[in-house]
Design a protein around this motif. Sequence first.
Motif, PDB file in Angstrom:
ATOM      1  N   ALA A   8       4.836  -1.641  -2.690  1.00  0.00           N
ATOM      2  CA  ALA A   8       3.920  -2.639  -2.131  1.00  0.00           C
ATOM      3  C   ALA A   8       2.490  -2.098  -2.053  1.00  0.00           C
ATOM      4  CB  ALA A   8       4.397  -3.089  -0.754  1.00  0.00           C
ATOM      5  N   ALA A   9       2.339  -0.834  -1.685  1.00  0.00           N
ATOM      6  CA  ALA A   9       1.003  -0.234  -1.619  1.00  0.00           C
ATOM      7  C   ALA A   9       0.388  -0.135  -3.014  1.00  0.00           C
ATOM      8  CB  ALA A   9       1.067   1.139  -0.966  1.00  0.00           C
ATOM      9  N   SER A  10       1.189   0.243  -3.984  1.00  0.00           N
ATOM     10  CA  SER A  10       0.695   0.340  -5.355  1.00  0.00           C
ATOM     11  C   SER A  10       0.191  -1.014  -5.847  1.00  0.00           C
ATOM     12  CB  SER A  10       1.800   0.858  -6.277  1.00  0.00           C
ATOM     13  OG  SER A  10       1.349   0.903  -7.610  1.00  0.00           O
ATOM     14  N   LYS A  11       0.944  -2.045  -5.550  1.00  0.00           N
ATOM     15  CA  LYS A  11       0.526  -3.392  -5.949  1.00  0.00           C
ATOM     16  C   LYS A  11      -0.793  -3.772  -5.283  1.00  0.00           C
ATOM     17  CE  LYS A  11       2.015  -8.169  -6.182  1.00  0.00           C
ATOM     18  NZ  LYS A  11       3.040  -9.157  -5.882  1.00  0.00           N
ATOM     19  N   TRP A  12      -0.953  -3.436  -3.992  1.00  0.00           N
ATOM     20  CA  TRP A  12      -2.205  -3.737  -3.280  1.00  0.00           C
ATOM     21  C   TRP A  12      -3.384  -3.042  -3.953  1.00  0.00           C
ATOM     22  CZ3 TRP A  12      -6.173  -1.225  -0.891  1.00  0.00           C
ATOM     23  CH2 TRP A  12      -7.009  -1.997  -0.085  1.00  0.00           C
ATOM     24  N   PHE A  13      -3.240  -1.763  -4.263  1.00  0.00           N
ATOM     25  CA  PHE A  13      -4.342  -1.032  -4.898  1.00  0.00           C
ATOM     26  C   PHE A  13      -4.693  -1.627  -6.258  1.00  0.00           C
ATOM     27  CE2 PHE A  13      -3.425   2.254  -1.752  1.00  0.00           C
ATOM     28  CZ  PHE A  13      -4.704   2.647  -1.411  1.00  0.00           C
ATOM     29  N   GLN A  14      -3.703  -2.095  -6.971  1.00  0.00           N
ATOM     30  CA  GLN A  14      -3.979  -2.712  -8.269  1.00  0.00           C
ATOM     31  C   GLN A  14      -4.686  -4.061  -8.096  1.00  0.00           C
ATOM     32  OE1 GLN A  14      -0.582  -2.347 -11.142  1.00  0.00           O
ATOM     33  NE2 GLN A  14       0.305  -1.193  -9.437  1.00  0.00           N
ATOM     34  N   THR A  15      -4.205  -4.868  -7.155  1.00  0.00           N
ATOM     35  CA  THR A  15      -4.756  -6.211  -6.961  1.00  0.00           C
ATOM     36  C   THR A  15      -6.116  -6.188  -6.271  1.00  0.00           C
ATOM     37  OG1 THR A  15      -2.522  -7.106  -6.806  1.00  0.00           O
ATOM     38  CG2 THR A  15      -4.294  -8.479  -5.937  1.00  0.00           C
ATOM     39  N   GLU A  16      -6.208  -5.459  -5.160  1.00  0.00           N
ATOM     40  CA  GLU A  16      -7.411  -5.500  -4.331  1.00  0.00           C
ATOM     41  C   GLU A  16      -8.509  -4.534  -4.769  1.00  0.00           C
ATOM     42  OE1 GLU A  16      -7.937  -7.834  -2.078  1.00  0.00           O
ATOM     43  OE2 GLU A  16      -5.939  -8.642  -2.480  1.00  0.00           O
ATOM     44  N   ASP A  83       1.620   3.126   2.534  1.00  0.00           N
ATOM     45  CA  ASP A  83       2.450   1.927   2.544  1.00  0.00           C
ATOM     46  C   ASP A  83       1.537   0.708   2.661  1.00  0.00           C
ATOM     47  OD1 ASP A  83       4.719   0.333   2.520  1.00  0.00           O
ATOM     48  OD2 ASP A  83       5.571   1.151   4.357  1.00  0.00           O
ATOM     49  N   TYR A  84       2.117  -0.448   2.835  1.00  0.00           N
ATOM     50  CA  TYR A  84       1.366  -1.706   2.899  1.00  0.00           C
ATOM     51  C   TYR A  84       1.857  -2.530   4.079  1.00  0.00           C
ATOM     52  CZ  TYR A  84       0.088  -6.492   1.703  1.00  0.00           C
ATOM     53  OH  TYR A  84      -0.389  -7.776   1.749  1.00  0.00           O
ATOM     54  N   ASP A  85       0.911  -3.122   4.813  1.00  0.00           N
ATOM     55  CA  ASP A  85       1.228  -3.993   5.945  1.00  0.00           C
ATOM     56  C   ASP A  85       0.901  -5.434   5.563  1.00  0.00           C
ATOM     57  OD1 ASP A  85       1.421  -5.449   8.292  1.00  0.00           O
ATOM     58  OD2 ASP A  85       0.318  -3.992   9.491  1.00  0.00           O
ATOM     59  N   PRO A  86       1.903  -6.285   5.346  1.00  0.00           N
ATOM     60  CA  PRO A  86       1.632  -7.660   4.931  1.00  0.00           C
ATOM     61  C   PRO A  86       0.930  -8.489   6.009  1.00  0.00           C
ATOM     62  CG  PRO A  86       3.979  -7.351   5.305  1.00  0.00           C
ATOM     63  CD  PRO A  86       3.325  -6.002   5.425  1.00  0.00           C
ATOM     64  N   GLN A  87       1.060  -8.102   7.278  1.00  0.00           N
ATOM     65  CA  GLN A  87       0.399  -8.859   8.342  1.00  0.00           C
ATOM     66  C   GLN A  87      -1.112  -8.692   8.297  1.00  0.00           C
ATOM     67  OE1 GLN A  87       2.455  -7.578  11.906  1.00  0.00           O
ATOM     68  NE2 GLN A  87       3.832  -9.340  11.761  1.00  0.00           N
ATOM     69  N   THR A  88      -1.587  -7.496   7.971  1.00  0.00           N
ATOM     70  CA  THR A  88      -3.033  -7.257   7.884  1.00  0.00           C
ATOM     71  C   THR A  88      -3.539  -7.306   6.449  1.00  0.00           C
ATOM     72  OG1 THR A  88      -2.731  -4.852   7.756  1.00  0.00           O
ATOM     73  CG2 THR A  88      -3.023  -5.821   9.962  1.00  0.00           C
ATOM     74  N   GLU A  90      -3.361  -4.946   4.263  1.00  0.00           N
ATOM     75  CA  GLU A  90      -4.059  -3.679   4.034  1.00  0.00           C
ATOM     76  C   GLU A  90      -3.043  -2.546   3.928  1.00  0.00           C
ATOM     77  OE1 GLU A  90      -6.686  -3.075   7.314  1.00  0.00           O
ATOM     78  OE2 GLU A  90      -8.132  -4.542   6.592  1.00  0.00           O
ATOM     79  N   PRO A  91      -3.449  -1.455   3.308  1.00  0.00           N
ATOM     80  CA  PRO A  91      -2.557  -0.291   3.303  1.00  0.00           C
ATOM     81  C   PRO A  91      -2.475   0.312   4.700  1.00  0.00           C
ATOM     82  CG  PRO A  91      -4.581   0.175   2.085  1.00  0.00           C
ATOM     83  CD  PRO A  91      -4.660  -1.234   2.538  1.00  0.00           C
ATOM     84  N   ILE A  92      -1.371   0.964   4.956  1.00  0.00           N
ATOM     85  CA  ILE A  92      -1.212   1.739   6.176  1.00  0.00           C
ATOM     86  C   ILE A  92      -0.860   3.165   5.764  1.00  0.00           C
ATOM     87  CG2 ILE A  92      -0.616  -0.141   7.735  1.00  0.00           C
ATOM     88  CD1 ILE A  92       2.311   0.486   7.314  1.00  0.00           C
ATOM     89  N   TYR A  93      -1.285   4.105   6.585  1.00  0.00           N
ATOM     90  CA  TYR A  93      -1.149   5.517   6.241  1.00  0.00           C
ATOM     91  C   TYR A  93      -0.333   6.215   7.320  1.00  0.00           C
ATOM     92  CZ  TYR A  93      -4.914   3.941   3.329  1.00  0.00           C
ATOM     93  OH  TYR A  93      -5.673   3.217   2.440  1.00  0.00           O
ATOM     94  N   GLN A  94       0.630   6.984   6.884  1.00  0.00           N
ATOM     95  CA  GLN A  94       1.467   7.735   7.809  1.00  0.00           C
ATOM     96  C   GLN A  94       1.329   9.212   7.493  1.00  0.00           C
ATOM     97  OE1 GLN A  94       5.401   6.210   7.164  1.00  0.00           O
ATOM     98  NE2 GLN A  94       4.848   4.131   7.748  1.00  0.00           N
ATOM     99  N   TYR A  95       1.185   9.997   8.558  1.00  0.00           N
ATOM    100  CA  TYR A  95       1.114  11.438   8.442  1.00  0.00           C
ATOM    101  C   TYR A  95       2.443  11.971   8.988  1.00  0.00           C
ATOM    102  CZ  TYR A  95      -3.810  10.258   8.073  1.00  0.00           C
ATOM    103  OH  TYR A  95      -5.020   9.706   7.693  1.00  0.00           O
TER     104      TYR A  95
END
Length: 101
Positions: A8-16, A83-88, A90-95
């Motif tokens: 999902a994150a990969s798709k966001w980076f490609q689209t947005e 990762d990707y958050d469909p509610q916002t 936007e990508p989300i980042y986890q450490y």
Amino acid sequence: MQITVTDAASKWFQTEVGLEPGDGMKFYGKVYGKTPVHEGFSMAMVPDKEPDRPVAETEKDGIKYFVNYGDAWFFEGYDFVIDYDPQTDEPIYQYVAQPEA
């Protein structure tokens, strides 16, 4: 350190962001802001096709996601999950803390 990019994150980076196979995205720490593991610093990113001595790199859908040597301090002791958050929408980042050796 490992970098994980979800589908999902990969798709966001490609689209947005408009990233295409052969492109890259550099992640780094910058002054000001806050992350779950840093006070006074935030995570930043910029399209960049040429890693400079990467300390972590992964490829997803033909796109490189990486952290360069000069920015290793920001991610030290953590794996980085993108990762990707469909509610916002936007990508989300986890450490994710790495196990102690």
